[in-house]
Scaffold this motif. Structure first.
Motif, PDB file in Angstrom:
ATOM      1  N   GLY A  21      10.257  -6.730  35.517  1.00  0.00           N
ATOM      2  CA  GLY A  21      10.667  -7.992  34.904  1.00  0.00           C
ATOM      3  C   GLY A  21      12.013  -7.897  34.212  1.00  0.00           C
ATOM      4  N   ILE A  22      12.248  -6.779  33.549  1.00  0.00           N
ATOM      5  CA  ILE A  22      13.542  -6.576  32.881  1.00  0.00           C
ATOM      6  C   ILE A  22      14.666  -6.531  33.911  1.00  0.00           C
ATOM      7  CG2 ILE A  22      14.911  -4.948  31.513  1.00  0.00           C
ATOM      8  CD1 ILE A  22      12.260  -4.223  30.053  1.00  0.00           C
ATOM      9  N   TYR A  23      14.454  -5.729  34.982  1.00  0.00           N
ATOM     10  CA  TYR A  23      15.483  -5.648  36.025  1.00  0.00           C
ATOM     11  C   TYR A  23      15.692  -6.988  36.726  1.00  0.00           C
ATOM     12  CZ  TYR A  23      15.681  -0.557  35.570  1.00  0.00           C
ATOM     13  OH  TYR A  23      15.866   0.711  35.097  1.00  0.00           O
ATOM     14  N   ALA A  24      14.618  -7.729  36.955  1.00  0.00           N
ATOM     15  CA  ALA A  24      14.757  -9.042  37.592  1.00  0.00           C
ATOM     16  C   ALA A  24      15.554  -9.990  36.701  1.00  0.00           C
ATOM     17  CB  ALA A  24      13.377  -9.626  37.893  1.00  0.00           C
ATOM     18  N   GLY A  25      15.343  -9.899  35.387  1.00  0.00           N
ATOM     19  CA  GLY A  25      16.103 -10.735  34.457  1.00  0.00           C
ATOM     20  C   GLY A  25      17.591 -10.459  34.540  1.00  0.00           C
ATOM     21  N   ILE A  26      17.945  -9.205  34.745  1.00  0.00           N
ATOM     22  CA  ILE A  26      19.356  -8.826  34.818  1.00  0.00           C
ATOM     23  C   ILE A  26      19.938  -9.105  36.200  1.00  0.00           C
ATOM     24  CG2 ILE A  26      20.983  -6.886  34.763  1.00  0.00           C
ATOM     25  CD1 ILE A  26      19.069  -5.555  32.721  1.00  0.00           C
ATOM     26  N   LEU A  27      19.262  -8.598  37.234  1.00  0.00           N
ATOM     27  CA  LEU A  27      19.835  -8.603  38.581  1.00  0.00           C
ATOM     28  C   LEU A  27      19.696  -9.933  39.311  1.00  0.00           C
ATOM     29  CD1 LEU A  27      18.657  -5.045  39.694  1.00  0.00           C
ATOM     30  CD2 LEU A  27      20.947  -5.730  38.928  1.00  0.00           C
ATOM     31  N   PHE A  28      18.702 -10.721  38.938  1.00  0.00           N
ATOM     32  CA  PHE A  28      18.457 -11.979  39.639  1.00  0.00           C
ATOM     33  C   PHE A  28      18.579 -13.157  38.672  1.00  0.00           C
ATOM     34  CE2 PHE A  28      15.487  -8.773  41.644  1.00  0.00           C
ATOM     35  CZ  PHE A  28      16.362  -8.421  42.652  1.00  0.00           C
ATOM     36  N   THR A  56      22.856  -0.625  36.666  1.00  0.00           N
ATOM     37  CA  THR A  56      21.572  -1.334  36.626  1.00  0.00           C
ATOM     38  C   THR A  56      20.910  -1.306  38.002  1.00  0.00           C
ATOM     39  OG1 THR A  56      22.434  -2.820  34.924  1.00  0.00           O
ATOM     40  CG2 THR A  56      20.431  -3.515  36.054  1.00  0.00           C
ATOM     41  N   THR A  57      21.678  -1.551  39.053  1.00  0.00           N
ATOM     42  CA  THR A  57      21.143  -1.530  40.417  1.00  0.00           C
ATOM     43  C   THR A  57      20.609  -0.144  40.762  1.00  0.00           C
ATOM     44  OG1 THR A  57      22.699  -3.267  41.063  1.00  0.00           O
ATOM     45  CG2 THR A  57      21.685  -1.997  42.841  1.00  0.00           C
ATOM     46  N   GLY A  58      21.343   0.899  40.402  1.00  0.00           N
ATOM     47  CA  GLY A  58      20.896   2.270  40.664  1.00  0.00           C
ATOM     48  C   GLY A  58      19.612   2.600  39.919  1.00  0.00           C
ATOM     49  N   LEU A  59      19.535   2.213  38.657  1.00  0.00           N
ATOM     50  CA  LEU A  59      18.318   2.440  37.871  1.00  0.00           C
ATOM     51  C   LEU A  59      17.141   1.656  38.455  1.00  0.00           C
ATOM     52  CD1 LEU A  59      19.870   2.324  34.294  1.00  0.00           C
ATOM     53  CD2 LEU A  59      18.763   4.306  35.348  1.00  0.00           C
ATOM     54  N   ASN A  80      24.795 -11.930  23.985  1.00  0.00           N
ATOM     55  CA  ASN A  80      25.772 -11.589  25.011  1.00  0.00           C
ATOM     56  C   ASN A  80      25.026 -10.844  26.122  1.00  0.00           C
ATOM     57  OD1 ASN A  80      27.629  -9.887  26.508  1.00  0.00           O
ATOM     58  ND2 ASN A  80      29.172 -10.394  24.979  1.00  0.00           N
ATOM     59  N   SER A  81      25.019 -11.392  27.323  1.00  0.00           N
ATOM     60  CA  SER A  81      24.227 -10.793  28.405  1.00  0.00           C
ATOM     61  C   SER A  81      24.765  -9.429  28.836  1.00  0.00           C
ATOM     62  CB  SER A  81      24.140 -11.734  29.605  1.00  0.00           C
ATOM     63  OG  SER A  81      25.413 -11.987  30.140  1.00  0.00           O
ATOM     64  N   VAL A  82      26.079  -9.226  28.776  1.00  0.00           N
ATOM     65  CA  VAL A  82      26.650  -7.935  29.183  1.00  0.00           C
ATOM     66  C   VAL A  82      26.277  -6.847  28.172  1.00  0.00           C
ATOM     67  CG1 VAL A  82      28.787  -6.662  29.662  1.00  0.00           C
ATOM     68  CG2 VAL A  82      28.529  -9.006  30.479  1.00  0.00           C
ATOM     69  N   LYS A  83      26.368  -7.154  26.879  1.00  0.00           N
ATOM     70  CA  LYS A  83      25.963  -6.178  25.854  1.00  0.00           C
ATOM     71  C   LYS A  83      24.473  -5.875  25.959  1.00  0.00           C
ATOM     72  CE  LYS A  83      29.541  -7.124  22.427  1.00  0.00           C
ATOM     73  NZ  LYS A  83      29.842  -7.646  21.088  1.00  0.00           N
ATOM     74  N   ALA A  84      23.673  -6.901  26.219  1.00  0.00           N
ATOM     75  CA  ALA A  84      22.229  -6.699  26.401  1.00  0.00           C
ATOM     76  C   ALA A  84      21.973  -5.794  27.602  1.00  0.00           C
ATOM     77  CB  ALA A  84      21.523  -8.040  26.583  1.00  0.00           C
ATOM     78  N   GLN A  85      22.699  -6.031  28.691  1.00  0.00           N
ATOM     79  CA  GLN A  85      22.542  -5.213  29.896  1.00  0.00           C
ATOM     80  C   GLN A  85      22.944  -3.769  29.635  1.00  0.00           C
ATOM     81  OE1 GLN A  85      24.565  -6.787  33.321  1.00  0.00           O
ATOM     82  NE2 GLN A  85      23.896  -5.132  34.656  1.00  0.00           N
ATOM     83  N   LYS A  89      35.984  -4.954  35.613  1.00  0.00           N
ATOM     84  CA  LYS A  89      35.670  -3.662  36.225  1.00  0.00           C
ATOM     85  C   LYS A  89      34.521  -2.984  35.480  1.00  0.00           C
ATOM     86  CE  LYS A  89      37.941   0.529  37.871  1.00  0.00           C
ATOM     87  NZ  LYS A  89      39.177   1.282  37.929  1.00  0.00           N
ATOM     88  N   GLY A  90      34.524  -3.081  34.154  1.00  0.00           N
ATOM     89  CA  GLY A  90      33.442  -2.525  33.343  1.00  0.00           C
ATOM     90  C   GLY A  90      32.116  -3.214  33.620  1.00  0.00           C
ATOM     91  N   ASN A  91      32.152  -4.535  33.794  1.00  0.00           N
ATOM     92  CA  ASN A  91      30.941  -5.285  34.122  1.00  0.00           C
ATOM     93  C   ASN A  91      30.398  -4.883  35.491  1.00  0.00           C
ATOM     94  OD1 ASN A  91      31.270  -6.580  31.696  1.00  0.00           O
ATOM     95  ND2 ASN A  91      32.007  -8.503  32.593  1.00  0.00           N
ATOM     96  N   LYS A  92      31.303  -4.603  36.436  1.00  0.00           N
ATOM     97  CA  LYS A  92      30.896  -4.181  37.780  1.00  0.00           C
ATOM     98  C   LYS A  92      30.207  -2.816  37.725  1.00  0.00           C
ATOM     99  CE  LYS A  92      32.810  -4.159  42.442  1.00  0.00           C
ATOM    100  NZ  LYS A  92      34.010  -4.322  43.258  1.00  0.00           N
ATOM    101  N   VAL A  93      30.745  -1.911  36.923  1.00  0.00           N
ATOM    102  CA  VAL A  93      30.136  -0.590  36.750  1.00  0.00           C
ATOM    103  C   VAL A  93      28.763  -0.727  36.101  1.00  0.00           C
ATOM    104  CG1 VAL A  93      30.351   1.614  35.520  1.00  0.00           C
ATOM    105  CG2 VAL A  93      32.337   0.645  36.682  1.00  0.00           C
ATOM    106  N   THR A  94      28.669  -1.579  35.096  1.00  0.00           N
ATOM    107  CA  THR A  94      27.391  -1.821  34.419  1.00  0.00           C
ATOM    108  C   THR A  94      26.366  -2.367  35.405  1.00  0.00           C
ATOM    109  OG1 THR A  94      28.524  -2.255  32.333  1.00  0.00           O
ATOM    110  CG2 THR A  94      26.285  -3.093  32.533  1.00  0.00           C
TER     111      THR A  94
END
Length: 179
Positions: free
Chosen positions: A77-84, A15-18, A143-148, A6-11
């Motif tokens: 590029g940062i957002y693409a790294g996270i979201l895609f 990210t999507t909103g930003l 850790n990708s979640v901590k990085a995000q 659930k925390g990962n979903k909120v994160t």
């Protein structure tokens, strides 16, 4: 375990909103020119020779626009790294190119700027730098979640500061003038 998901979903939603806010601000800056009518906006031009026309200012080459074109696409590029994350590098690179190509095309079609291959190259390069920056942050956190979450914190602060700066600039409350 369910709480972590659930925390990962909120994160991810943050990210999507930003990312959406970033795209809106990017369009406002690049397509709406901050709501300012510049004298060059009525001149439709196409430049297909890369780096052939650095801006000349007071008789000297001004590379400020090139640097700004790189910097404004780093967040993409940062957002693409996270979201895609599932996309291969080539697909992300094409995404940066496509977004830049669309912006340049719209500037030309709407007579609000030139279609410039240099801008496409520098914007794509900026997106690539952002992607590499995300990969470095992800590696540093291991850790990708901590990085995000770290990126979301920095991006949220940066987004608020950028919006405040643009609003103050628009309301002529800063000593900087962009007209």
């Amino acid at each position: 375990m369910e709480e972590q998901a659930k925390g990962n979903k909120v994160t991810y939603r943050l990210t999507t909103g930003l990312f959406i806010v970033y795209l809106i601000v990017l369009a406002w800056i690049l397509l709406l020119k901050l709501g300012v009518q510049f004298s060059y906006m009525q001149n439709r031009r196409v430049n297909l020779i890369p780096f052939s026309e650095p801006l000349i200012l007071n008789g000297q080459a001004d590379f400020g626009e090139i640097i700004l074109n790189v910097l404004i696409f780093v967040p993409l590029g940062i957002y693409a790294g996270i979201l895609f994350q599932r996309w291969i590098f080539g697909k992300k690179l094409f995404f940066f190119f496509l977004i830049s190509f669309i912006v340049e095309g719209l500037q030309y079609i709407l007579a609000i700027g030139a279609f410039d291959i240099t801008d496409i190259i520098t914007n794509t390069f900026g997106g690539t730098i952002g992607l590499l920056l995300f990969k470095a942050i992800e590696k540093a956190f291991n850790n990708s979640v901590k990085a995000q979450k770290f990126i979301n914190t920095v991006a949220a602060i940066g987004t608020v500061l950028m919006i405040l700066f643009l609003l103050f600039l628009k309301m002529d409350l800063l000593p900087v003038r962009y007209k």
